[in-house]
Design a protein around this motif. Structure first.
Motif, PDB file in Angstrom:
ATOM      1  N   GLY A  51       6.116 -23.155 -13.108  1.00 46.85           N
ATOM      2  CA  GLY A  51       5.562 -22.686 -14.368  1.00 46.85           C
ATOM      3  C   GLY A  51       6.626 -22.005 -15.218  1.00 46.85           C
ATOM      4  N   ARG A  63      -6.661 -25.337 -13.555  1.00 46.74           N
ATOM      5  CA  ARG A  63      -6.032 -24.355 -14.433  1.00 46.74           C
ATOM      6  C   ARG A  63      -7.085 -23.408 -14.980  1.00 46.74           C
ATOM      7  NH1 ARG A  63      -4.361 -28.304 -19.529  1.00 46.74           N
ATOM      8  NH2 ARG A  63      -6.497 -28.736 -20.265  1.00 46.74           N
ATOM      9  N   PRO A 105      -6.697 -17.998 -20.394  1.00 44.79           N
ATOM     10  CA  PRO A 105      -7.156 -16.617 -20.585  1.00 44.79           C
ATOM     11  C   PRO A 105      -8.585 -16.556 -21.112  1.00 44.79           C
ATOM     12  CG  PRO A 105      -4.934 -16.896 -21.429  1.00 44.79           C
ATOM     13  CD  PRO A 105      -5.430 -18.266 -21.080  1.00 44.79           C
ATOM     14  N   THR A 159      -2.020 -23.890 -22.063  1.00 44.94           N
ATOM     15  CA  THR A 159      -1.617 -22.594 -21.525  1.00 44.94           C
ATOM     16  C   THR A 159      -2.625 -22.081 -20.501  1.00 44.94           C
ATOM     17  OG1 THR A 159      -0.382 -21.972 -23.500  1.00 44.94           O
ATOM     18  CG2 THR A 159      -1.210 -20.176 -22.125  1.00 44.94           C
ATOM     19  N   GLY A 160      -2.106 -21.537 -19.398  1.00 39.94           N
ATOM     20  CA  GLY A 160      -2.975 -20.973 -18.381  1.00 39.94           C
ATOM     21  C   GLY A 160      -2.252 -20.839 -17.060  1.00 39.94           C
ATOM     22  N   VAL A 161      -2.974 -20.345 -16.080  1.00 41.33           N
ATOM     23  CA  VAL A 161      -2.455 -20.292 -14.722  1.00 41.33           C
ATOM     24  C   VAL A 161      -2.893 -21.567 -14.017  1.00 41.33           C
ATOM     25  CG1 VAL A 161      -2.438 -19.052 -12.527  1.00 41.33           C
ATOM     26  CG2 VAL A 161      -2.588 -17.778 -14.689  1.00 41.33           C
ATOM     27  N   TYR A 162      -1.935 -22.244 -13.427  1.00 45.22           N
ATOM     28  CA  TYR A 162      -2.201 -23.511 -12.748  1.00 45.22           C
ATOM     29  C   TYR A 162      -2.201 -23.288 -11.236  1.00 45.22           C
ATOM     30  CZ  TYR A 162      -1.900 -26.222 -17.029  1.00 45.22           C
ATOM     31  OH  TYR A 162      -2.148 -26.755 -18.269  1.00 45.22           O
ATOM     32  N   TYR A 163      -3.238 -23.801 -10.610  1.00 44.18           N
ATOM     33  CA  TYR A 163      -3.412 -23.665  -9.172  1.00 44.18           C
ATOM     34  C   TYR A 163      -3.505 -25.044  -8.520  1.00 44.18           C
ATOM     35  CZ  TYR A 163      -5.175 -19.012 -10.483  1.00 44.18           C
ATOM     36  OH  TYR A 163      -5.333 -17.746 -11.000  1.00 44.18           O
ATOM     37  N   GLY A 169      -1.033 -19.600  -7.700  1.00 42.10           N
ATOM     38  CA  GLY A 169      -0.978 -19.945  -9.111  1.00 42.10           C
ATOM     39  C   GLY A 169       0.406 -19.780  -9.712  1.00 42.10           C
ATOM     40  N   THR A 170       0.654 -20.538 -10.770  1.00 42.21           N
ATOM     41  CA  THR A 170       1.899 -20.430 -11.518  1.00 42.21           C
ATOM     42  C   THR A 170       1.565 -20.477 -13.005  1.00 42.21           C
ATOM     43  OG1 THR A 170       4.155 -21.329 -11.755  1.00 42.21           O
ATOM     44  CG2 THR A 170       2.375 -22.935 -11.465  1.00 42.21           C
ATOM     45  N   GLN A 171       2.198 -19.608 -13.778  1.00 42.63           N
ATOM     46  CA  GLN A 171       1.859 -19.452 -15.198  1.00 42.63           C
ATOM     47  C   GLN A 171       2.573 -20.497 -16.046  1.00 42.63           C
ATOM     48  OE1 GLN A 171      -0.243 -17.091 -16.850  1.00 42.63           O
ATOM     49  NE2 GLN A 171       0.166 -18.408 -18.626  1.00 42.63           N
ATOM     50  N   THR A 223       2.938 -21.369 -20.094  1.00 45.86           N
ATOM     51  CA  THR A 223       2.679 -20.893 -21.456  1.00 45.86           C
ATOM     52  C   THR A 223       3.319 -21.872 -22.429  1.00 45.86           C
ATOM     53  OG1 THR A 223       2.660 -18.599 -20.718  1.00 45.86           O
ATOM     54  CG2 THR A 223       2.903 -18.992 -23.073  1.00 45.86           C
TER      55      THR A 223
END
Length: 122
Positions: free
Chosen positions: A8, A37, A40, A90-94, A115-117, A119
């Motif tokens: 990320g 994902r 926010p 954009t988001g945290v991906y899991y 998770g990995t961010q 942006t």
């Protein structure tokens, strides 16, 4: 069983990223691995999934033609290639694992990474 995401970053619109999901403690080839994902303030959304046999299931219409999923059994790793990124990506991906077959129900996945961010912003 453990899954660890990486890759990320902050990227400009139109850019690309490749996320990695490395499995430890189990053989990834025997399981389905899904990418999800969470933006926010929003719920978790499925993105793509690859089954134990390599069959791919698209879990989100918004990523069709832009994201691809693949796996390297020798490295026990699944990848999410993301091209033509948009701010709404954009988001945290899991990444998460379940039995042999893919599902769009996130509650059916037993093991999750941290998770990995990602942006996407100018």
């Amino acid at each position: 069983f453990q899954l660890v995401e990486s890759g990320g970053a902050l990227v400009q619109p139109g850019g690309s990223l490749r996320l990695s999901c490395e499995a430890s403690g189990f053989i990834l080839d025997y399981y389905a691995i899904g990418w999800f994902r969470q933006a926010p303030g929003k719920g978790r959304e499925g993105v793509l999934c690859i089954s134990d046999s390599g069959a791919i299931t698209n879990l989100a219409d918004s990523v069709k033609g832009r994201f691809t999923i693949s796996k390297d059994n020798a490295k026990n790793t699944v990848y999410l290639q993301m091209d033509n990124l948009k701010p709404e990506d954009t988001g945290v991906y899991y990444c998460a694992s379940r039995g042999a077959f893919c599902s769009n129900r996130d509650t059916s996945y037993a093991t999750w990474g941290q998770g990995t961010q990602v942006t996407v912003s100018a």
